[in-house]
Design a protein around this motif. Structure first.
Motif, PDB file in Angstrom:
ATOM      1  N   GLU A 241      -1.454  -0.505   3.710  1.00 52.09           N
ATOM      2  CA  GLU A 241      -0.283  -0.345   4.584  1.00 52.09           C
ATOM      3  C   GLU A 241      -0.552  -0.935   5.962  1.00 52.09           C
ATOM      4  O   GLU A 241       0.316  -1.603   6.547  1.00 52.09           O
ATOM      5  CB  GLU A 241       0.078   1.139   4.704  1.00 52.09           C
ATOM      6  CG  GLU A 241       0.581   1.755   3.404  1.00 52.09           C
ATOM      7  CD  GLU A 241       0.770   3.263   3.511  1.00 52.09           C
ATOM      8  OE1 GLU A 241       0.378   3.825   4.558  1.00 52.09           O
ATOM      9  OE2 GLU A 241       1.300   3.859   2.560  1.00 52.09           O
ATOM     10  N   LEU A 242      -1.754  -0.697   6.484  1.00 50.45           N
ATOM     11  CA  LEU A 242      -2.099  -1.228   7.799  1.00 50.45           C
ATOM     12  C   LEU A 242      -2.135  -2.748   7.781  1.00 50.45           C
ATOM     13  O   LEU A 242      -1.714  -3.408   8.746  1.00 50.45           O
ATOM     14  CB  LEU A 242      -3.458  -0.673   8.232  1.00 50.45           C
ATOM     15  CG  LEU A 242      -3.973  -1.111   9.603  1.00 50.45           C
ATOM     16  CD1 LEU A 242      -2.986  -0.712  10.701  1.00 50.45           C
ATOM     17  CD2 LEU A 242      -5.340  -0.500   9.887  1.00 50.45           C
TER      18      LEU A 242
ATOM     19  N   SER B 294     -11.965   6.424  -1.038  1.00 45.18           N
ATOM     20  CA  SER B 294     -10.944   7.085  -1.859  1.00 45.18           C
ATOM     21  C   SER B 294      -9.725   6.199  -2.049  1.00 45.18           C
ATOM     22  O   SER B 294      -9.483   5.249  -1.290  1.00 45.18           O
ATOM     23  CB  SER B 294     -10.516   8.394  -1.191  1.00 45.18           C
ATOM     24  OG  SER B 294      -9.843   8.132   0.023  1.00 45.18           O
ATOM     25  N   ASP B 295      -8.940   6.511  -3.076  1.00 46.07           N
ATOM     26  CA  ASP B 295      -7.686   5.778  -3.315  1.00 46.07           C
ATOM     27  C   ASP B 295      -6.744   5.928  -2.126  1.00 46.07           C
ATOM     28  O   ASP B 295      -6.017   4.994  -1.778  1.00 46.07           O
ATOM     29  CB  ASP B 295      -7.011   6.299  -4.587  1.00 46.07           C
ATOM     30  CG  ASP B 295      -7.785   5.943  -5.841  1.00 46.07           C
ATOM     31  OD1 ASP B 295      -8.606   5.002  -5.778  1.00 46.07           O
ATOM     32  OD2 ASP B 295      -7.581   6.610  -6.875  1.00 46.07           O
ATOM     33  N   TRP B 296      -6.765   7.122  -1.496  1.00 46.49           N
ATOM     34  CA  TRP B 296      -5.902   7.345  -0.331  1.00 46.49           C
ATOM     35  C   TRP B 296      -6.285   6.393   0.795  1.00 46.49           C
ATOM     36  O   TRP B 296      -5.417   5.806   1.450  1.00 46.49           O
ATOM     37  CB  TRP B 296      -6.039   8.789   0.139  1.00 46.49           C
ATOM     38  CG  TRP B 296      -5.167   9.130   1.320  1.00 46.49           C
ATOM     39  CD1 TRP B 296      -3.877   9.558   1.290  1.00 46.49           C
ATOM     40  CD2 TRP B 296      -5.547   9.057   2.699  1.00 46.49           C
ATOM     41  NE1 TRP B 296      -3.405   9.757   2.566  1.00 46.49           N
ATOM     42  CE2 TRP B 296      -4.410   9.458   3.455  1.00 46.49           C
ATOM     43  CE3 TRP B 296      -6.703   8.695   3.376  1.00 46.49           C
ATOM     44  CZ2 TRP B 296      -4.424   9.498   4.848  1.00 46.49           C
ATOM     45  CZ3 TRP B 296      -6.712   8.727   4.757  1.00 46.49           C
ATOM     46  CH2 TRP B 296      -5.582   9.128   5.484  1.00 46.49           C
ATOM     47  N   SER B 297      -7.586   6.199   1.030  1.00 39.50           N
ATOM     48  CA  SER B 297      -8.044   5.296   2.088  1.00 39.50           C
ATOM     49  C   SER B 297      -7.633   3.864   1.777  1.00 39.50           C
ATOM     50  O   SER B 297      -7.194   3.118   2.667  1.00 39.50           O
ATOM     51  CB  SER B 297      -9.558   5.381   2.240  1.00 39.50           C
ATOM     52  OG  SER B 297      -9.943   6.656   2.698  1.00 39.50           O
ATOM     53  N   ARG B 298      -7.753   3.467   0.519  1.00 43.60           N
ATOM     54  CA  ARG B 298      -7.355   2.107   0.140  1.00 43.60           C
ATOM     55  C   ARG B 298      -5.864   1.883   0.394  1.00 43.60           C
ATOM     56  O   ARG B 298      -5.453   0.833   0.905  1.00 43.60           O
ATOM     57  CB  ARG B 298      -7.674   1.854  -1.333  1.00 43.60           C
ATOM     58  CG  ARG B 298      -9.156   1.803  -1.644  1.00 43.60           C
ATOM     59  CD  ARG B 298      -9.396   1.506  -3.117  1.00 43.60           C
ATOM     60  NE  ARG B 298     -10.795   1.598  -3.453  1.00 43.60           N
ATOM     61  CZ  ARG B 298     -11.677   0.624  -3.263  1.00 43.60           C
ATOM     62  NH1 ARG B 298     -11.267  -0.520  -2.756  1.00 43.60           N
ATOM     63  NH2 ARG B 298     -12.954   0.778  -3.599  1.00 43.60           N
ATOM     64  N   LYS B 299      -5.078   2.884   0.054  1.00 50.76           N
ATOM     65  CA  LYS B 299      -3.638   2.747   0.249  1.00 50.76           C
ATOM     66  C   LYS B 299      -3.295   2.634   1.723  1.00 50.76           C
ATOM     67  O   LYS B 299      -2.453   1.817   2.122  1.00 50.76           O
ATOM     68  CB  LYS B 299      -2.921   3.958  -0.366  1.00 50.76           C
ATOM     69  CG  LYS B 299      -1.397   3.886  -0.255  1.00 50.76           C
ATOM     70  CD  LYS B 299      -0.737   5.084  -0.929  1.00 50.76           C
ATOM     71  CE  LYS B 299       0.785   4.992  -0.796  1.00 50.76           C
ATOM     72  NZ  LYS B 299       1.451   6.165  -1.435  1.00 50.76           N
TER      73      LYS B 299
END
Length: 286
Positions: A70-71, A61-66
């Motif tokens: 960040e990490l 998902s886009d959330w996971s990529r973001k």
């Protein structure tokens, strides 16, 4: 993450490439402080380099990529570590098998059962595997990726699509089929077993194979209503409010309705039905 299938293959390939580049690679390693609450899929070390390796699906998902971006910045800024993301293409879910093909294979297996038991077993298993996938789709528990035979049977048993008794019969037949397919000696199923396996394949493919829950619910809906007000007592045998014509022999009724049911499943369903009737009888006496 639990590694399996394409994810595990991607991890092994990445590990080999890092090692070819002179890195020492460890798998499933807890990170040093201040990130010791995090377990990396792999860690690669070479001289002063410290690389955190994460294996992710290419369709994340886009959330996971973001979050991964960040990490990456946090690891670089706080510790000078690098984060490498290894992606893999997930397995495609198995397609819904064609009902006509399943029925045809069962018929062909039955036709050659006497002259070629081994060939009939291979044909019948292909029909059963397709029937299991159709049954899984019907119950809303279709696997998201192809599963090995025994894993598919086990998962469908956990999901309640198969009874324990059905699972044992199918695993036994799967073992026989695997031996035949790999050129090993195997005893083909008896005529009685072959008959049940054929009937099971046809019923499961059509979406109405017998299981314990269905048999009990069907019997109580059609022959005995312990929880519906206004149904007259025809007999108080077993504590049920029997519908017209009762009491009924649960074993006889179930065998007539569910032709593909295993004897062991019918016996267990009868025990559940009798237990339910006694529980309702006791409730009425309170």
């Amino acid at each position: 993450m639990t590694m399996n299938g394409p994810a595990y293959e991607a991890l092994l390939n990445a590990k080999a490439k890092y090692e070819a580049g002179g890195y020492a690679v460890s798998v499933k390693e807890r990170l040093p402080k201040p990130f010791d609450a995090f377990t990396a899929d792999a860690v690669a070390r070479r001289d002063d380099e410290f690389v955190v390796v994460e294996v992710k699906s290419a369709n994340m998902s886009d959330w996971s990529r973001k979050r991964l971006e960040e990490l990456t910045e946090i690891l670089r800024a706080d510790c000078g570590w690098r984060l490498d993301i290894i992606t893999y293409e997930p397995d495609v879910a198995p397609p819904l098998p064609d009902l006509d093909h399943i029925n045809r294979r069962v018929q062909e297996a039955q036709h050659i059962a006497e002259t070629s038991p081994d060939g009939a077993s291979l044909l019948l298993w292909s029909a059963i595997e397709g029937a299991l996938l159709r049954a899984a789709h019907e119950r809303g528990v279709a696997p998201a990726r192809p599963l090995p035979t025994r894993s598919l049977i086990q998962q469908l048993t956990i999901d309640g699509v198969l009874s324990d008794n059905q699972s044992r019969e199918l695993k036994d037949f799967a073992d026989r089929r695997n031996a035949i397919a790999h050129g090993l000696c195997a005893v083909p199923p008896s005529p009685e077993q072959f008959d049940w396996l054929s009937r099971f394949a046809l019923s499961a493919a059509a979406g109405h194979h017998a299981d314990l829950h269905d048999m009990v619910v069907w019997f109580e809906a059609h022959y005995a209503s312990p929880d519906e007000a206004g149904v007259p007592y025809v007999s108080d045998v077993g504590g049920y409010l029997w519908l017209e014509g009762g009491p009924y022999d649960a074993e006889e009724v179930l065998r007539g309705q569910f032709e593909d049911a295993l004897d062991a499943d019918v016996d267990e369903a009868v025990r559940i039905i009798e237990r339910d009737g006694l529980e309702w009888a006791r409730r009425d006496q309170l």
